[in-house]
Design a protein around this motif. Sequence first.
Motif, short mmCIF file in Angstrom:
data_model
loop_
_atom_site.label_atom_id
_atom_site.label_comp_id
_atom_site.label_asym_id
_atom_site.label_seq_id
_atom_site.Cartn_x
_atom_site.Cartn_y
_atom_site.Cartn_z
N GLY A 45 0.73 -1.26 -0.01
CA GLY A 45 -0.04 0.12 -0.05
C GLY A 45 0.92 1.17 0.12
O GLY A 45 1.90 1.39 -0.34
N TYR A 46 0.32 2.29 0.42
CA TYR A 46 1.11 3.58 0.69
C TYR A 46 0.76 4.18 1.93
O TYR A 46 -0.24 4.10 2.55
N LEU A 47 1.63 5.31 2.28
CA LEU A 47 1.54 6.08 3.35
C LEU A 47 0.74 7.49 3.05
O LEU A 47 1.36 8.19 2.02
N LYS A 48 -0.32 7.88 3.21
CA LYS A 48 -0.98 8.90 3.11
C LYS A 48 -0.40 10.29 3.85
O LYS A 48 -0.07 10.13 4.98
N SER A 49 -0.07 11.44 3.08
CA SER A 49 0.62 12.60 3.63
C SER A 49 -0.40 13.13 4.92
O SER A 49 -1.54 13.22 4.54
N GLU A 50 0.38 13.65 5.77
CA GLU A 50 -0.47 14.18 6.67
C GLU A 50 -0.76 15.66 6.54
O GLU A 50 -1.45 16.30 6.99
N GLY A 51 0.20 16.12 5.76
CA GLY A 51 0.11 17.68 5.56
C GLY A 51 1.14 18.62 6.26
O GLY A 51 1.71 18.09 7.37
N VAL A 52 1.22 19.64 5.92
CA VAL A 52 2.32 20.71 6.43
C VAL A 52 2.16 21.02 8.00
O VAL A 52 3.05 21.02 8.78
N THR A 53 0.76 21.19 8.32
CA THR A 53 0.41 21.74 9.58
C THR A 53 0.99 20.51 10.50
O THR A 53 1.43 20.73 11.66
N THR A 54 0.42 19.23 10.39
CA THR A 54 0.67 18.30 11.31
C THR A 54 2.30 18.28 11.18
O THR A 54 2.83 17.71 12.54
N LEU A 55 3.12 18.01 10.27
CA LEU A 55 4.45 17.94 10.26
C LEU A 55 4.90 19.22 11.00
O LEU A 55 6.00 18.87 11.89
N GLN A 56 4.57 20.38 10.84
CA GLN A 56 4.85 21.54 11.82
C GLN A 56 4.83 21.31 13.29
O GLN A 56 5.48 21.56 14.05
N ARG A 57 3.54 20.62 13.76
CA ARG A 57 3.25 20.12 15.15
C ARG A 57 4.24 19.30 15.63
O ARG A 57 4.54 19.47 16.74
N ILE A 58 4.52 18.29 14.72
CA ILE A 58 5.46 17.12 15.16
C ILE A 58 6.84 17.64 15.56
O ILE A 58 7.38 17.43 16.55
N LYS A 59 7.18 18.58 14.61
CA LYS A 59 8.54 19.19 14.69
C LYS A 59 8.59 19.97 16.08
O LYS A 59 9.65 19.84 16.78
N ALA A 60 7.63 20.59 16.27
CA ALA A 60 7.59 21.67 17.42
C ALA A 60 7.53 20.63 18.71
O ALA A 60 8.31 21.09 19.83
N GLY A 61 6.96 19.61 18.82
CA GLY A 61 6.83 18.76 19.68
C GLY A 61 8.24 18.00 20.07
O GLY A 61 8.67 17.83 21.26
N LEU A 62 9.04 17.81 18.94
CA LEU A 62 10.25 17.34 19.12
C LEU A 62 11.28 18.15 19.72
O LEU A 62 12.00 17.89 20.48
N LYS A 63 11.08 19.52 19.30
CA LYS A 63 11.90 20.54 19.72
C LYS A 63 11.77 20.44 21.28
O LYS A 63 12.79 20.68 21.97
N LYS A 64 10.35 20.53 21.53
CA LYS A 64 10.00 20.85 23.19
C LYS A 64 10.71 19.63 24.02
O LYS A 64 11.48 19.60 25.00
N SER A 65 10.58 18.32 23.23
CA SER A 65 11.05 17.30 24.23
C SER A 65 12.66 17.22 24.11
O SER A 65 13.27 16.74 25.07
N LYS A 66 13.17 17.60 23.07
CA LYS A 66 14.87 17.92 23.33
C LYS A 66 15.15 18.79 23.96
O LYS A 66 16.27 18.65 24.98
N SER A 67 14.55 19.75 24.35
CA SER A 67 14.87 21.17 25.32
C SER A 67 14.54 20.77 26.47
O SER A 67 15.05 21.30 27.53
#
Length: 58
Positions: free
Chosen positions: A35-57
């Motif tokens: 099958g394939y992986l459906k794209s989540e979109g830019v908004t979701t990716l930005q939210r994920i990246k922000a969460g990763l930055k928070k967890s690292k800091s």
Amino acid sequence: MTVAENKFLKEAVKQGLRMQHRFLAEPVLARTGKGYLKSEGVTTLQRIKAGLKKSKSA
């Protein structure tokens, strides 16, 4: 199973369940299990990246 392995397994299952809605079976290839992986979109990716930055800091 060690405590660390158990913790890792629980987190892996949690992450898998959280993203399973994105995996779509391809009707033509349904019997092959591909099958394939459906794209989540830019908004979701930005939210994920922000969460990763928070967890690292933290």
